[in-house]
Design an enzyme around this catalytic site. Sequence first.
Site, PDB file in Angstrom:
ATOM      1  N   MET A  25       0.829   0.400  10.611  1.00  0.00           N
ATOM      2  CA  MET A  25      -0.422  -0.297  10.323  1.00  0.00           C
ATOM      3  C   MET A  25      -0.846  -1.111  11.532  1.00  0.00           C
ATOM      4  O   MET A  25      -0.129  -2.025  11.962  1.00  0.00           O
ATOM      5  CB  MET A  25      -0.264  -1.176   9.088  1.00  0.00           C
ATOM      6  CG  MET A  25      -0.075  -0.399   7.798  1.00  0.00           C
ATOM      7  SD  MET A  25       0.221  -1.442   6.344  1.00  0.00           S
ATOM      8  CE  MET A  25       1.969  -1.828   6.563  1.00  0.00           C
ATOM      9  N   CYS A 106      -5.834   8.463  11.768  1.00  0.00           N
ATOM     10  CA  CYS A 106      -6.643   7.253  11.857  1.00  0.00           C
ATOM     11  C   CYS A 106      -8.110   7.613  12.105  1.00  0.00           C
ATOM     12  O   CYS A 106      -8.416   8.357  13.040  1.00  0.00           O
ATOM     13  CB  CYS A 106      -6.135   6.356  12.971  1.00  0.00           C
ATOM     14  SG  CYS A 106      -7.031   4.794  13.082  1.00  0.00           S
ATOM     15  N   LYS A 145       1.573  12.669  11.436  1.00  0.00           N
ATOM     16  CA  LYS A 145       0.959  12.011  10.276  1.00  0.00           C
ATOM     17  C   LYS A 145      -0.519  12.392  10.263  1.00  0.00           C
ATOM     18  O   LYS A 145      -1.229  12.137  11.237  1.00  0.00           O
ATOM     19  CB  LYS A 145       1.120  10.499  10.338  1.00  0.00           C
ATOM     20  CG  LYS A 145       0.610   9.796   9.070  1.00  0.00           C
ATOM     21  CD  LYS A 145       0.926   8.300   9.097  1.00  0.00           C
ATOM     22  CE  LYS A 145       0.602   7.660   7.746  1.00  0.00           C
ATOM     23  NZ  LYS A 145      -0.841   7.639   7.448  1.00  0.00           N
ATOM     24  N   ASN A 217       1.548   9.932   1.404  1.00  0.00           N
ATOM     25  CA  ASN A 217       1.076   8.579   1.676  1.00  0.00           C
ATOM     26  C   ASN A 217      -0.267   8.391   0.975  1.00  0.00           C
ATOM     27  O   ASN A 217      -1.054   9.326   0.871  1.00  0.00           O
ATOM     28  CB  ASN A 217       0.943   8.388   3.194  1.00  0.00           C
ATOM     29  CG  ASN A 217       0.300   7.074   3.581  1.00  0.00           C
ATOM     30  OD1 ASN A 217      -0.579   7.049   4.438  1.00  0.00           O
ATOM     31  ND2 ASN A 217       0.715   5.984   2.992  1.00  0.00           N
ATOM     32  N   ARG A 240       0.108  -0.837   2.675  1.00  0.00           N
ATOM     33  CA  ARG A 240      -0.419  -2.170   2.393  1.00  0.00           C
ATOM     34  C   ARG A 240       0.219  -2.863   1.206  1.00  0.00           C
ATOM     35  O   ARG A 240       0.265  -4.090   1.149  1.00  0.00           O
ATOM     36  CB  ARG A 240      -1.943  -2.094   2.249  1.00  0.00           C
ATOM     37  CG  ARG A 240      -2.600  -2.049   3.608  1.00  0.00           C
ATOM     38  CD  ARG A 240      -3.963  -1.452   3.649  1.00  0.00           C
ATOM     39  NE  ARG A 240      -4.456  -1.498   5.030  1.00  0.00           N
ATOM     40  CZ  ARG A 240      -4.066  -0.661   5.996  1.00  0.00           C
ATOM     41  NH1 ARG A 240      -3.198   0.296   5.730  1.00  0.00           N
ATOM     42  NH2 ARG A 240      -4.534  -0.783   7.224  1.00  0.00           N
TER      43      ARG A 240
END
Length: 358
Positions: A25, A106, A145, A217, A240
């Site tokens: 993160m 991202c 990822k 995820n 989170r």
Amino acid sequence: MSDVNNLNRTIANPAIDRRFSVAPMLDWTDRHCRYFLRLISRHALLYTEMVTTGAIIYGKGDYMAFSQEEHPLALQLGGSNSVDMARCAEMAQARGYDEVNINVGCPSDRVKNGSFGACLMAQPNVVADCIRAMQAVVDIPVTVKCRIGIDDMDEYSDFARFIDTVANAGCDTFIVHARKAWLQGLSPKENREVPPLNYPRVHQLKGEHPELSISINGGVKTLEQAKEQLAVVDGVMMGREVYANPYLLSNIDSELFGDHRCVPTRRELVVQMQAYIEQQTDEWFKPWHVARHMLGLFQGQAGGRIWRRYLSQQGTGKNPDPNLLMNALEQVEAAQSEIEEYHAAKQAQEVSQISHKQ
């Protein structure tokens, strides 16, 4: 439900147990955060914030620093130039990282403009080239990822094509955020919440590729939800929710990894992290650099609001409290004692009233 500690499944890279990991993160999972989380769980796989190849190769700071206590630990790289990615992977292995992960998920503008992140899902051959170059120079796992799709490339066939191309280049481990990403029109925060979750797509991928290690995820917030996913896929990555409620990790080792060691109490964690603060020698270091990652330690507990308020008020500014964590703990324990005394007095009063009636 099947026992998650005894899943009869082929799993890639068995040296790293991927049953549970904490998501990378940006601006959050720095070395202080990871050190704190490792005190709670021995086994959760931790990831760095995404670090760009440019920052590592040309930056003036040490963007790869970590404490040895953080293992198992993966470095997440942002980049698309295979030469630079290989160079950084080699540096990561030399520094002692257990894994290098390529960010293909991202959706932020600064990532997109740098030609890496989620936009690379439209360029699977570029990711494949990076995999080949990186695996040629390191022995540690090189993983990806990604999302389940981007923009209008959101059919299962698009997702499968990306996975097949990258897997054929030698990647056997994928962590999949089970949402598509909109590169136009949504902010990074909205991209974590607005696109609907599609767990069946990730489950289908695992069913069609049992030889690959697939972690899921997105949207998983409880241990029970993690167990449900582990009946289908190889690993669960949580982000989170762990950051907001870090003591959630206190049951991970026993429930998912079969390690029933005594987990530190919240008080013990505060004491250990206060000592960690006192060990820091960087002239730019401030207690808030650690305390900000601990705001959620007393989430759902009596005194939790007092804890957050004290850290926020006394940990920032020009003259932060050097004994920040212990002083905050004192405030919390005083509040908890008052509550316990109140309940004890109330219970005694109720018992007295009952005895008088009899």
